[in-house]
Design an enzyme around this catalytic site. Sequence first.
Site, mmCIF file in Angstrom:
data_model
loop_
_atom_site.group_PDB
_atom_site.id
_atom_site.type_symbol
_atom_site.label_atom_id
_atom_site.label_comp_id
_atom_site.label_asym_id
_atom_site.label_seq_id
_atom_site.Cartn_x
_atom_site.Cartn_y
_atom_site.Cartn_z
ATOM 1 N N CYS A 7 -1.792 -20.238 34.181
ATOM 2 C CA CYS A 7 -1.698 -21.977 33.732
ATOM 3 C C CYS A 7 -2.583 -22.833 34.382
ATOM 4 O O CYS A 7 -2.693 -22.568 35.512
ATOM 5 C CB CYS A 7 -0.261 -22.476 33.368
ATOM 6 S SG CYS A 7 1.066 -21.201 32.575
ATOM 7 N N ARG A 67 -8.940 -19.510 35.108
ATOM 8 C CA ARG A 67 -7.581 -18.876 35.502
ATOM 9 C C ARG A 67 -6.916 -17.990 34.564
ATOM 10 O O ARG A 67 -5.861 -17.236 34.953
ATOM 11 C CB ARG A 67 -6.635 -20.149 35.769
ATOM 12 C CG ARG A 67 -7.178 -21.428 36.800
ATOM 13 C CD ARG A 67 -6.205 -22.424 36.737
ATOM 14 N NE ARG A 67 -4.997 -22.417 36.920
ATOM 15 C CZ ARG A 67 -4.631 -22.690 38.278
ATOM 16 N NH1 ARG A 67 -5.518 -22.521 39.389
ATOM 17 N NH2 ARG A 67 -3.251 -22.428 38.579
ATOM 18 N N TRP A 113 -0.709 -19.375 30.465
ATOM 19 C CA TRP A 113 -0.632 -17.932 30.212
ATOM 20 C C TRP A 113 0.618 -17.595 30.031
ATOM 21 O O TRP A 113 1.448 -17.561 31.035
ATOM 22 C CB TRP A 113 -1.308 -17.355 31.748
ATOM 23 C CG TRP A 113 -1.282 -16.115 31.627
ATOM 24 C CD1 TRP A 113 -2.432 -14.923 31.023
ATOM 25 C CD2 TRP A 113 -0.402 -14.988 32.328
ATOM 26 N NE1 TRP A 113 -2.045 -13.881 31.380
ATOM 27 C CE2 TRP A 113 -0.766 -13.644 31.948
ATOM 28 C CE3 TRP A 113 0.840 -15.059 33.020
ATOM 29 C CZ2 TRP A 113 0.066 -12.399 32.302
ATOM 30 C CZ3 TRP A 113 1.439 -14.159 33.402
ATOM 31 C CH2 TRP A 113 0.986 -12.730 33.177
ATOM 32 N N ASN A 152 3.147 -25.619 34.915
ATOM 33 C CA ASN A 152 2.665 -24.599 35.553
ATOM 34 C C ASN A 152 3.590 -23.919 36.495
ATOM 35 O O ASN A 152 4.072 -24.524 37.509
ATOM 36 C CB ASN A 152 1.356 -24.885 36.221
ATOM 37 C CG ASN A 152 0.787 -23.648 36.980
ATOM 38 O OD1 ASN A 152 1.025 -22.340 36.792
ATOM 39 N ND2 ASN A 152 -0.306 -23.987 38.085
ATOM 40 N N GLY A 153 4.071 -22.714 36.191
ATOM 41 C CA GLY A 153 4.784 -21.908 37.249
ATOM 42 C C GLY A 153 5.978 -21.497 36.636
ATOM 43 O O GLY A 153 5.914 -21.197 35.414
ATOM 44 N N GLU A 171 -22.522 3.644 41.083
ATOM 45 C CA GLU A 171 -22.233 2.252 41.169
ATOM 46 C C GLU A 171 -22.707 1.616 42.385
ATOM 47 O O GLU A 171 -23.321 0.456 42.485
ATOM 48 C CB GLU A 171 -20.930 1.796 41.045
ATOM 49 C CG GLU A 171 -20.206 0.515 41.536
ATOM 50 C CD GLU A 171 -21.006 -0.560 40.300
ATOM 51 O OE1 GLU A 171 -21.444 -0.064 39.396
ATOM 52 O OE2 GLU A 171 -20.763 -1.666 40.514
ATOM 53 N N LYS A 215 -25.672 -1.432 42.281
ATOM 54 C CA LYS A 215 -25.326 -2.858 42.861
ATOM 55 C C LYS A 215 -26.840 -3.205 43.931
ATOM 56 O O LYS A 215 -27.430 -4.233 43.970
ATOM 57 C CB LYS A 215 -24.304 -2.818 43.884
ATOM 58 C CG LYS A 215 -22.974 -2.907 43.388
ATOM 59 C CD LYS A 215 -22.771 -4.289 42.809
ATOM 60 C CE LYS A 215 -22.897 -4.352 41.325
ATOM 61 N NZ LYS A 215 -22.158 -3.770 40.396
ATOM 62 N N GLU A 240 -29.931 -3.751 41.577
ATOM 63 C CA GLU A 240 -30.005 -4.995 40.791
ATOM 64 C C GLU A 240 -29.973 -6.489 41.656
ATOM 65 O O GLU A 240 -30.591 -7.237 41.114
ATOM 66 C CB GLU A 240 -28.761 -4.970 39.848
ATOM 67 C CG GLU A 240 -27.564 -5.079 40.452
ATOM 68 C CD GLU A 240 -26.278 -5.476 39.377
ATOM 69 O OE1 GLU A 240 -26.536 -5.839 38.157
ATOM 70 O OE2 GLU A 240 -25.156 -4.857 39.677
ATOM 71 N N HIS A 292 -32.333 20.620 44.631
ATOM 72 C CA HIS A 292 -32.826 21.175 43.216
ATOM 73 C C HIS A 292 -34.112 20.290 42.874
ATOM 74 O O HIS A 292 -34.358 20.354 41.853
ATOM 75 C CB HIS A 292 -31.703 21.335 42.174
ATOM 76 C CG HIS A 292 -30.703 22.499 42.490
ATOM 77 N ND1 HIS A 292 -31.110 23.851 42.298
ATOM 78 C CD2 HIS A 292 -29.650 22.273 42.676
ATOM 79 C CE1 HIS A 292 -29.995 24.256 42.817
ATOM 80 N NE2 HIS A 292 -28.978 23.429 42.879
ATOM 81 N N LYS A 317 -26.022 -12.085 32.648
ATOM 82 C CA LYS A 317 -24.362 -11.695 32.807
ATOM 83 C C LYS A 317 -24.103 -11.202 31.661
ATOM 84 O O LYS A 317 -23.186 -9.963 31.746
ATOM 85 C CB LYS A 317 -23.790 -13.125 33.221
ATOM 86 C CG LYS A 317 -22.174 -12.620 33.381
ATOM 87 C CD LYS A 317 -22.043 -11.760 34.753
ATOM 88 C CE LYS A 317 -20.603 -11.226 35.163
ATOM 89 N NZ LYS A 317 -20.648 -10.343 35.936
HETATM 90 C C1 AGP Z 1 -23.468 -4.752 36.720
HETATM 91 O O1 AGP Z 1 -23.321 -5.384 37.950
HETATM 92 C C2 AGP Z 1 -24.089 -5.471 35.586
HETATM 93 N N1 AGP Z 1 -23.763 -6.906 35.398
HETATM 94 C C3 AGP Z 1 -23.991 -4.888 34.101
HETATM 95 O O2 AGP Z 1 -24.183 -3.453 34.574
HETATM 96 C C4 AGP Z 1 -22.781 -4.823 33.492
HETATM 97 O O3 AGP Z 1 -21.538 -4.068 34.037
HETATM 98 C C5 AGP Z 1 -22.928 -4.397 32.051
HETATM 99 O O4 AGP Z 1 -23.908 -4.977 31.355
HETATM 100 C C6 AGP Z 1 -21.687 -4.215 31.075
HETATM 101 O O5 AGP Z 1 -21.431 -5.588 30.962
HETATM 102 P P1 AGP Z 1 -19.825 -5.982 30.164
HETATM 103 O O6 AGP Z 1 -18.952 -5.379 31.312
HETATM 104 O O7 AGP Z 1 -19.751 -7.332 30.190
HETATM 105 O O8 AGP Z 1 -19.624 -5.132 28.886
#
Ligand code: AGP
Length: 608
Positions: free
Chosen positions: A2, A27, A74, A100-101, A481, A485, A488, A504, A603
């Site tokens: 909350c 939050r 929440w 909250n709590g 992964e 990282k 990107e 191979h 994002k």
């Molecule tokens: C990874 O660091 C990226 N931001 C990207 O691969 C991300 O995970 C992907 O676009 C999926 O996004 P989502 O989890 O919001 O669906």
Amino acid sequence: MCGIVGYLGKRNAADVIMDGLAKLEYRGYDSAGIAVLSDKKLDIRKHSGKLAVLAEDLAKDRMEGNLGIGHTRWATHGEPTDVNSHPHFNKDKSIAIVHNGIIENYMELREELVEDGVEFLTQTDSESIAHLVDKYYEGNLLDAVKKTLNRLRGAYALGVIAKDSPNELVAVRKDCPLVAGVGNGELIVASDVTAILSYTKDVYYLDNGEIIHAKDGKIKIYDFEGNEVQKETVHLEMDLETASKGGYDYFMSKEVHEQPAVIKETLERRINDEGTIVLDSINITKEELEKINRIYIVACGTAYHAGLLGKHAIEQFVKVPVIADIASEFRYADPIIDENSLVILVSQSGETADTLSVLREAKKKGARVLSVTNVVGSSIARESDDVFYTWAGPEISVASTKAYTTQIVSLYMIALDFAIKKGSISRAYYDHVLGKMLELPSQVKEVLKGEQQCKSVAEKLYQSASAFYLGRGIDCSLAMEGALKLKEISYIHAEAFAAGELKHGTIALIEKNTPVIAIATQEKLFEKIVSNMQEVRARGAYVISIAEKHNTSVENTADDVIYIPNTDDILAPILAVVPMQLIAYYASILKGCDVDKPRNLAKSVTVE
Ligand code: AGP
């Protein structure tokens, strides 16, 4: 959790409160509400769902007034419904509170108040507070609040206002966060400074057991005994963005460091006192589970990498075949889906276009859709049959970190729950794995202590043209992964390989000083990956290995070893990913890249 905001001053209280609640959205919440003293009445609006629903209500019918309190809830006691949302109020709506709590003795308070003739409207623990303030109110709100506090057991931050006292705001802090901002003739109280900073930078950091009281232009702080506390305001130099970063240089760093806390949150919210996972928002019965003959896990990017680990866990625990796929491929692959299929979608944002289209297609074909997402009320959450929220809090940095680890934890919890329901694992094994999972928050903390070593590894590799990530078994999924990282955010070309595949073809790329990150956490494959490390090292590679701390023999084959605590093989990726996040982070900084907003990326990818 909350969030609360209270305002008394010259501005429109609803505007300040709604703006503050938006800042507290991170939050996590499932409903929101506001009370404003308007035209000598308490105007109270509350709605389940996102803050936008409440904002829509206010847009249609504006709230006027200079005193108010607001809340994002929440749910703990009672469903996330309109009526259970805060603010709560007494019988004649002359007193309103936000809380909250958790009030631990709310049952006994409730019984007492019912005997007094109070009719409760909600199932919450918080409503009792409004009725108690009412019970003790004899024209002095501060006194009534103090008397109420003597009756409460538990943790709380409170905001209280009364219809009869238009220039008075009382707020209390005990074991829940509360900060008070003091502007020109105004007081803003909130669960954190981000909700305050747009209005004032002078704040009182309240301590536990303190009450802040604004009345008729004067602001005073008291302890619970009623003694006045002398306190200085602190002038904050930070701007809103810095405050949101919580002292870290970048959101990514903050989010990497939040992992112990958010993993704990993801776990503990779903484990009851008997040590059993309770998936309250997933309503798949044992009978329905038995009918499921194929599971698909579909996602994009990092979420897909989490899905790959989920596949291993479900196959290992539930013994049902799982196909993990990338949403942009899956949507056009005409997959065999029917009413006996379960489609699990993983998405931090809950808005990724490709993943959303898979959801719609799967539902058309009659499959049940379960989503694992971080954003409450997102499109994927709303359209799925069942939802498991990761509760990672907002992830701002484009590079996904805490969302990834909490997605894995979530998928493992789902796998364990399905398995125990189906009887495909024993209770002893279930308890063992869950017990090990509960060790993860402190183990991630331990891994984070090795941050300097990750920085020095980054110093060695950041000028390389490319890097390779190797793994076997589930370490191979993790390698994907790690590579994502690095590429990107540092723009270094990075590729992940199943270590056994190297010879191979890919091994042709290894030359002197090529960085190779070899993940060696899988016990039964340990010797195999060590052989692969030898192969690349013999060709000049600079080998960095991530291994469990009991496997010290890896030092004979690697140039650098980053150790993680010992754990079960299936859980090791949740620890081993952390150094890879940090290596990528420092490589990005060393290369002068924009860590949180890497070029060409968004994002939330809401286009195909
Ligand atoms: C990874 O660091 C990226 N931001 C990207 O691969 C991300 O995970 C992907 O676009 C999926 O996004 P989502 O989890 O919001 O669906």
